[in-house]
Scaffold this motif. Structure first.
Motif, PDB file in Angstrom:
ATOM      1  N   ARG A 222      23.009 -34.274 -15.991  1.00  0.00           N
ATOM      2  CA  ARG A 222      24.078 -33.092 -16.427  1.00  0.00           C
ATOM      3  C   ARG A 222      23.939 -32.650 -16.858  1.00  0.00           C
ATOM      4  O   ARG A 222      23.895 -31.695 -16.738  1.00  0.00           O
ATOM      5  CB  ARG A 222      25.001 -34.398 -16.956  1.00  0.00           C
ATOM      6  N   VAL A 223      22.352 -32.353 -17.468  1.00  0.00           N
ATOM      7  CA  VAL A 223      22.363 -31.286 -19.064  1.00  0.00           C
ATOM      8  C   VAL A 223      20.558 -31.758 -18.981  1.00  0.00           C
ATOM      9  O   VAL A 223      19.801 -32.254 -18.976  1.00  0.00           O
ATOM     10  CB  VAL A 223      23.062 -31.468 -19.513  1.00  0.00           C
TER      11      VAL A 223
ATOM     12  N   GLN B 254      22.999 -20.702 -12.662  1.00  0.00           N
ATOM     13  CA  GLN B 254      22.818 -19.744 -13.797  1.00  0.00           C
ATOM     14  C   GLN B 254      23.530 -18.622 -13.817  1.00  0.00           C
ATOM     15  O   GLN B 254      23.661 -17.696 -12.540  1.00  0.00           O
ATOM     16  CB  GLN B 254      21.304 -19.550 -13.430  1.00  0.00           C
TER      17      GLN B 254
ATOM     18  N   GLU C   3       9.035 -18.427 -20.111  1.00  0.00           N
ATOM     19  CA  GLU C   3       8.040 -19.238 -19.225  1.00  0.00           C
ATOM     20  C   GLU C   3       7.073 -18.748 -18.387  1.00  0.00           C
ATOM     21  O   GLU C   3       6.015 -19.070 -18.041  1.00  0.00           O
ATOM     22  CB  GLU C   3       9.365 -20.280 -18.025  1.00  0.00           C
TER      23      GLU C   3
ATOM     24  N   LEU D 291      16.428 -17.188  -5.291  1.00  0.00           N
ATOM     25  CA  LEU D 291      16.805 -17.801  -5.956  1.00  0.00           C
ATOM     26  C   LEU D 291      18.033 -16.141  -6.525  1.00  0.00           C
ATOM     27  O   LEU D 291      18.630 -16.741  -7.822  1.00  0.00           O
ATOM     28  CB  LEU D 291      15.710 -17.920  -6.810  1.00  0.00           C
TER      29      LEU D 291
ATOM     30  N   PHE E 221      29.128 -29.236 -19.082  1.00  0.00           N
ATOM     31  CA  PHE E 221      28.157 -28.459 -18.712  1.00  0.00           C
ATOM     32  C   PHE E 221      28.680 -28.557 -17.190  1.00  0.00           C
ATOM     33  O   PHE E 221      27.731 -29.118 -16.021  1.00  0.00           O
ATOM     34  CB  PHE E 221      26.714 -29.911 -18.869  1.00  0.00           C
TER      35      PHE E 221
ATOM     36  N   PRO F 181      23.375 -27.087 -15.102  1.00  0.00           N
ATOM     37  CA  PRO F 181      22.033 -26.492 -14.653  1.00  0.00           C
ATOM     38  C   PRO F 181      22.119 -25.606 -13.023  1.00  0.00           C
ATOM     39  O   PRO F 181      21.096 -24.636 -13.363  1.00  0.00           O
ATOM     40  CB  PRO F 181      21.460 -27.696 -14.954  1.00  0.00           C
ATOM     41  N   GLN F 182      23.022 -25.497 -12.580  1.00  0.00           N
ATOM     42  CA  GLN F 182      22.623 -25.429 -11.116  1.00  0.00           C
ATOM     43  C   GLN F 182      23.415 -23.646 -11.419  1.00  0.00           C
ATOM     44  O   GLN F 182      23.285 -23.010  -9.705  1.00  0.00           O
ATOM     45  CB  GLN F 182      24.012 -25.993  -9.798  1.00  0.00           C
TER      46      GLN F 182
ATOM     47  N   ARG G 246      13.667 -29.121 -20.330  1.00  0.00           N
ATOM     48  CA  ARG G 246      13.322 -28.133 -18.974  1.00  0.00           C
ATOM     49  C   ARG G 246      12.419 -27.521 -18.963  1.00  0.00           C
ATOM     50  O   ARG G 246      12.683 -26.071 -19.606  1.00  0.00           O
ATOM     51  CB  ARG G 246      14.933 -26.554 -18.679  1.00  0.00           C
ATOM     52  N   TYR G 247      11.215 -27.946 -18.412  1.00  0.00           N
ATOM     53  CA  TYR G 247       9.864 -27.854 -18.787  1.00  0.00           C
ATOM     54  C   TYR G 247       9.326 -28.755 -17.558  1.00  0.00           C
ATOM     55  O   TYR G 247       8.760 -29.887 -18.023  1.00  0.00           O
ATOM     56  CB  TYR G 247       9.387 -28.285 -20.153  1.00  0.00           C
TER      57      TYR G 247
ATOM     58  N   GLN H 262      19.640 -29.998 -29.895  1.00  0.00           N
ATOM     59  CA  GLN H 262      19.840 -29.691 -28.746  1.00  0.00           C
ATOM     60  C   GLN H 262      19.905 -31.303 -28.321  1.00  0.00           C
ATOM     61  O   GLN H 262      20.752 -31.894 -27.686  1.00  0.00           O
ATOM     62  CB  GLN H 262      20.038 -28.867 -27.637  1.00  0.00           C
TER      63      GLN H 262
ATOM     64  N   LYS I 103      19.033 -36.115  -9.789  1.00  0.00           N
ATOM     65  CA  LYS I 103      19.723 -34.949  -9.799  1.00  0.00           C
ATOM     66  C   LYS I 103      20.456 -35.740  -9.941  1.00  0.00           C
ATOM     67  O   LYS I 103      21.363 -34.235 -10.857  1.00  0.00           O
ATOM     68  CB  LYS I 103      19.547 -34.348  -8.496  1.00  0.00           C
TER      69      LYS I 103
ATOM     70  N   GLN J 238      21.521 -33.673 -30.017  1.00  0.00           N
ATOM     71  CA  GLN J 238      22.602 -33.420 -30.481  1.00  0.00           C
ATOM     72  C   GLN J 238      23.409 -34.130 -29.081  1.00  0.00           C
ATOM     73  O   GLN J 238      24.445 -35.112 -28.957  1.00  0.00           O
ATOM     74  CB  GLN J 238      23.614 -32.612 -30.107  1.00  0.00           C
ATOM     75  N   LEU J 239      23.033 -34.044 -27.336  1.00  0.00           N
ATOM     76  CA  LEU J 239      23.300 -34.751 -26.717  1.00  0.00           C
ATOM     77  C   LEU J 239      23.225 -35.954 -27.067  1.00  0.00           C
ATOM     78  O   LEU J 239      24.277 -36.940 -26.236  1.00  0.00           O
ATOM     79  CB  LEU J 239      22.072 -34.188 -25.721  1.00  0.00           C
TER      80      LEU J 239
ATOM     81  N   GLY K 115      26.501 -38.718 -27.992  1.00  0.00           N
ATOM     82  CA  GLY K 115      27.357 -39.287 -26.462  1.00  0.00           C
ATOM     83  C   GLY K 115      27.058 -38.846 -24.785  1.00  0.00           C
ATOM     84  O   GLY K 115      27.497 -39.540 -24.147  1.00  0.00           O
ATOM     85  N   GLU K 116      26.927 -37.619 -25.756  1.00  0.00           N
ATOM     86  CA  GLU K 116      26.644 -36.877 -23.909  1.00  0.00           C
ATOM     87  C   GLU K 116      25.852 -37.199 -22.620  1.00  0.00           C
ATOM     88  O   GLU K 116      26.491 -37.146 -21.599  1.00  0.00           O
ATOM     89  CB  GLU K 116      26.831 -35.391 -23.817  1.00  0.00           C
ATOM     90  N   VAL K 117      25.129 -37.898 -23.085  1.00  0.00           N
ATOM     91  CA  VAL K 117      24.164 -38.604 -21.948  1.00  0.00           C
ATOM     92  C   VAL K 117      23.647 -40.446 -22.640  1.00  0.00           C
ATOM     93  O   VAL K 117      23.801 -40.489 -23.380  1.00  0.00           O
ATOM     94  CB  VAL K 117      22.778 -38.079 -21.567  1.00  0.00           C
TER      95      VAL K 117
ATOM     96  N   ILE L 165      16.222 -26.803  -9.889  1.00  0.00           N
ATOM     97  CA  ILE L 165      17.458 -27.088 -11.132  1.00  0.00           C
ATOM     98  C   ILE L 165      18.891 -26.067 -10.228  1.00  0.00           C
ATOM     99  O   ILE L 165      19.644 -26.488 -10.451  1.00  0.00           O
ATOM    100  CB  ILE L 165      16.712 -26.613 -12.049  1.00  0.00           C
ATOM    101  N   ALA L 166      17.985 -24.987  -9.977  1.00  0.00           N
ATOM    102  CA  ALA L 166      19.655 -23.392 -10.011  1.00  0.00           C
ATOM    103  C   ALA L 166      20.150 -24.180  -8.137  1.00  0.00           C
ATOM    104  O   ALA L 166      21.146 -23.719  -8.125  1.00  0.00           O
ATOM    105  CB  ALA L 166      18.516 -22.170  -9.969  1.00  0.00           C
TER     106      ALA L 166
ATOM    107  N   ASN M 118      31.719 -36.024 -24.287  1.00  0.00           N
ATOM    108  CA  ASN M 118      32.255 -37.154 -23.502  1.00  0.00           C
ATOM    109  C   ASN M 118      33.234 -37.863 -24.691  1.00  0.00           C
ATOM    110  O   ASN M 118      34.010 -38.466 -24.268  1.00  0.00           O
ATOM    111  CB  ASN M 118      31.021 -37.918 -24.082  1.00  0.00           C
ATOM    112  N   ASN M 119      33.147 -37.911 -26.138  1.00  0.00           N
ATOM    113  CA  ASN M 119      33.758 -38.315 -27.103  1.00  0.00           C
ATOM    114  C   ASN M 119      34.590 -37.817 -27.235  1.00  0.00           C
ATOM    115  O   ASN M 119      35.585 -37.657 -28.899  1.00  0.00           O
ATOM    116  CB  ASN M 119      32.754 -39.056 -28.128  1.00  0.00           C
TER     117      ASN M 119
ATOM    118  N   GLU N 260      12.248 -24.556 -11.456  1.00  0.00           N
ATOM    119  CA  GLU N 260      13.563 -23.347 -12.460  1.00  0.00           C
ATOM    120  C   GLU N 260      14.522 -23.392 -10.811  1.00  0.00           C
ATOM    121  O   GLU N 260      15.237 -23.265 -10.629  1.00  0.00           O
ATOM    122  CB  GLU N 260      13.493 -22.016 -12.321  1.00  0.00           C
TER     123      GLU N 260
ATOM    124  N   GLN O 250      21.326 -15.444  -5.401  1.00  0.00           N
ATOM    125  CA  GLN O 250      22.198 -16.786  -6.250  1.00  0.00           C
ATOM    126  C   GLN O 250      22.823 -16.163  -7.178  1.00  0.00           C
ATOM    127  O   GLN O 250      23.272 -16.244  -7.433  1.00  0.00           O
ATOM    128  CB  GLN O 250      21.673 -18.089  -5.378  1.00  0.00           C
TER     129      GLN O 250
END
Lengths: 365, 283
Positions: free
Chosen positions: A225-226, B235, B247, B62, B149, B232-233, A185-186, A233, A221, A236-237, A241-243, A363-364, B128-129, A360, B65
């Motif tokens: 998913r994340v 927040q 940021e 934003l 998520f 992510p949508q 997220r950058y 993090q 998009k 871990q993803l 296997g989350e992604v 994304i939102a 997922n697992n 941002e 929302q």
């Protein structure tokens, strides 16, 4: 507040201690045996008094830095190094504003150093004691380049059995490489990746065509998913296997591979991020700070740090101290560097803040 | 007037309770009120003096929302807590003291586990697992749905964290309901459902309001859980405040958002106080 008092007191003690030693040294010559006996204790107290506060990333970063950068420096100069983590740009800005210094030295990435320099929250290199001792192009925006990491493509070999994405266009290709994806997220890092995915040649990424980048981002998009925000993090993803594929820091991916997880990576189009040592503006310990930085980018120490913390050194001489097979695991290594993409933070294009804000918002919504 | 003074001098012991409060008051002043005042000041002085930050909050889609999403999420979490917590609190109130204590122990157990550990546990469970996905796949859901998520995963985790507040609020009120009233209703010929709906439910309403208010207010400020588990949508405000500072270094805007969040909480509290009296909030 109390911390500030403590540090000021420590600084005052340092000066007092140094004066004491020199006066005592003279007396020692005259007084002979008594002074000689007293010396070790006096030197110890003088050493303990001088302190430098370094902002670190903690964890394995700090472990490697302690061993290869901090401890040799303390041994050489007697200056004790205390660490503060995590690295926070906001804190760097806040401490200049408040005058309460939690750390004197920190490392900043490319985007941040331009911001920091523009905001005048870091000390200028010019006038500092180290300018002559460095290699060509070592100084950038009042920071001293140290090491680099890259954001590269890593994927689950057990899910993507067709060889996995080999460039960012593949990463964006939902048909041939289906599955969940994640990126950091950058915005400043993600937008150039999107442009490469859309076919922009790597030498023509900057100034960024932000509209085109966001249009390209729209295409994947649903699969993003994340958005990860921390190295741990991201690991871990991918590990859980989350992604199925992820834009991840190379060190994090190498760790997973070394642990035996079915992860593939490509160095192709790996995006380099440089880290620079900077000194917090107006800190009372700036002189020691510059001395420390000069020692930290010495080839041998830097090589040791990079080998342990899985970075690529930016001082070219450091490779004299790195075995070839290890250099090939580094983004600045002779085989990987030609494949990599450098960021151009000076000629970014749109105002960085505006881009981040738009990112941002994108994304939102 | 004189009598008041007399009383003051005659009974110096009367001052003591206030003195006992002093350490806490000083602590709150130094570490809560003063910094809070600084935040309030920053919201109208950074980057320049005026209400620019607040104007920006209302003009940028934003922010609106995210605020809307925060309130809806908090409302949803409060409702879920109520629906899940009510039967449990009812069971506790009807059980023997030993069973009630055991149930209370189970409910509050999650209090003793670290916030992050609980959040990560949900990641493992819903991943997922994870077992939940495996179970759905076993039932023939192909491909199994993505649970992590999403709004579902973050709501689930927040309900888990907040449900003890709800259960304790409800339990403390239900425990005080006089069983004689229920027996009276029964003896007058009311069916069990009518007894519950017309007698028990209204009598337990204060607990519902207390619990929902507490959960709602705490949920407004949630940060880690929605950031790590949510989509992510979706927040929430606290996350956005964090982004503003980390940021954008936009302390003014972040302060303004924090102030609006604080004001919303205070409004909820005021409404509650007018209607029910603040002293009853903790049961």
């Amino acid at each position: 507040m109390s911390e500030d008092v403590e540090k000021t007191a420590a600084g005052g003690g340092a000066d007092g201690g140094a004066r004491l030693v020199s006066r005592r040294s003279v007396m020692t010559l005259a007084a002979g045996a008594v002074g000689v006996l007293a010396m070790p204790a006096i030197i110890r107290s003088a050493r303990a008094a001088e302190v430098l506060y370094v902002n670190t990333w903690g964890g394995s970063w700090e472990k490697a830095a302690s061993k290869h950068l901090f401890e040799p420096f303390t041994k050489e100069t007697g200056v004790e190094i205390r660490t503060v983590s995590p690295v926070s740009f906001a804190k760097l800005a806040a401490q200049v504003r408040s005058g309460v210094y939690e750390f004197d030295v920190t490392t900043l990435g490319g985007g941040d150093i331009v911001r920091a320099n523009a905001a005048k929250i870091i000390e200028p290199v010019a006038g500092g004691p180290l300018a002559s001792a460095l290699w060509k192009d070592a100084v950038f925006e009042n920071g001293v380049s140290s090491h680099a990491f890259s954001t590269l493509i890593a994927y689950r070999k057990d899910r993507l059995t067709n060889g996995g994405p080999q460039n960012w266009a593949d990463f964006w290709n939902r048909k041939d490489f289906p599955g969940a994806r994640s990126l950091q997220r950058y915005g400043a890092r993600v937008l150039p990746l999107a442009l490469m995915a859309d076919g922009a040649p790597k030498e023509k990424l900057y100034p960024l065509d932000t509209d085109r980048a966001f249009r390209t981002l729209d295409r994947i998009k649903p699969d993003l998913r994340v958005w990860w925000t921390q190295g741990q993090q991201s690991q871990q993803l991918l590990r859980d296997g989350e992604v199925d594929m992820i834009g991840i820091w190379h060190g994090r991916a190498l760790e997973l591979i070394d642990q035996g997880h079915p992860i593939g990576i490509t160095w192709n189009q790996a995006q380099i991020d440089r880290a620079y040592w900077v000194v917090s503006k107006n800190t009372p310990r700036r002189e020691i700070a510059w001395k420390f930085i000069q020692s930290a980018v010495q080839p041998e120490r830097l090589a040791g740090f990079c080998r342990e913390a899985l970075y690529g050194p930016l001082n070219p001489k450091a490779f004299d101290f790195i075995p070839k097979e290890e250099a090939n695991r580094m983004p600045t290594g002779p085989e990987n560097y030609p494949l990599a993409v450098e960021q151009n933070v000076e000629d970014f294009g749109d105002n960085l803040q505006k881009v981040t804000q738009r990112f941002e918002q994108w994304i939102a919504t | 007037m004189l009598s008041v003074l007399n009383r003051g001098t005659a009974a110096p012991g009367a001052l003591k309770p206030w003195l006992l409060l002093l350490p806490l008051v000083l602590f709150l002043c130094a570490f809560f009120l003063v910094p809070l005042g600084q935040v309030a000041l920053m919201s109208v002085t950074e980057p320049e003096f005026g209400l620019g930050n607040y104007a920006h909050l209302t003009s940028d889609g934003l922010y609106l929302q995210v605020f809307l999403n925060t309130f809806l999420t908090a409302l949803g979490v409060a409702l879920c807590c109520l629906l899940l917590g009510y039967p449990l609190a009812y069971l506790m109130a009807q059980s023997s003291p030993r069973v009630a204590a055991l149930l209370m122990l189970l409910v509050t157990m999650s209090f003793w586990t670290s916030f992050l550990v609980r959040t990560y546990a949900w990641m493992v469970l819903l991943g997922n697992n994870g077992p939940v996905t495996a179970f759905l796949a076993f039932l023939g859901w192909d491909p199994p749905p993505h649970l992590l998520f999403t709004r579902l995963s973050s709501t689930l985790a927040m309900v888990h964290i907040l449900i003890p507040y709800m259960v304790m609020s409800l339990y403390s009120v239900m425990k005080r309901i006089d069983p004689a009233l229920l027996r009276a209703a029964e003896s007058l010929g009311a069916r069990p459902w009518s007894v519950f709906r017309q007698v028990y439910l209204p009598l337990s309403a204060p607990g519902m309001v207390n619990g929902a208010t507490l959960v709602f207010m705490i949920c407004l400020g949630f940060y880690v859980t929605p950031v790590l588990l949510g989509s992510p949508q979706e927040q929430m405000v606290a996350g956005l405040i964090g982004t503003q500072i980390e940021e954008f270094l936009d302390f003014g805007q972040a302060s303004a958002m924090a102030m609006v969040l604080l004001a919303s909480t205070l409004i909820v509290l005021t409404v509650y106080h007018r209607r029910f009296g603040l002293d009853r909030l903790w049961g």
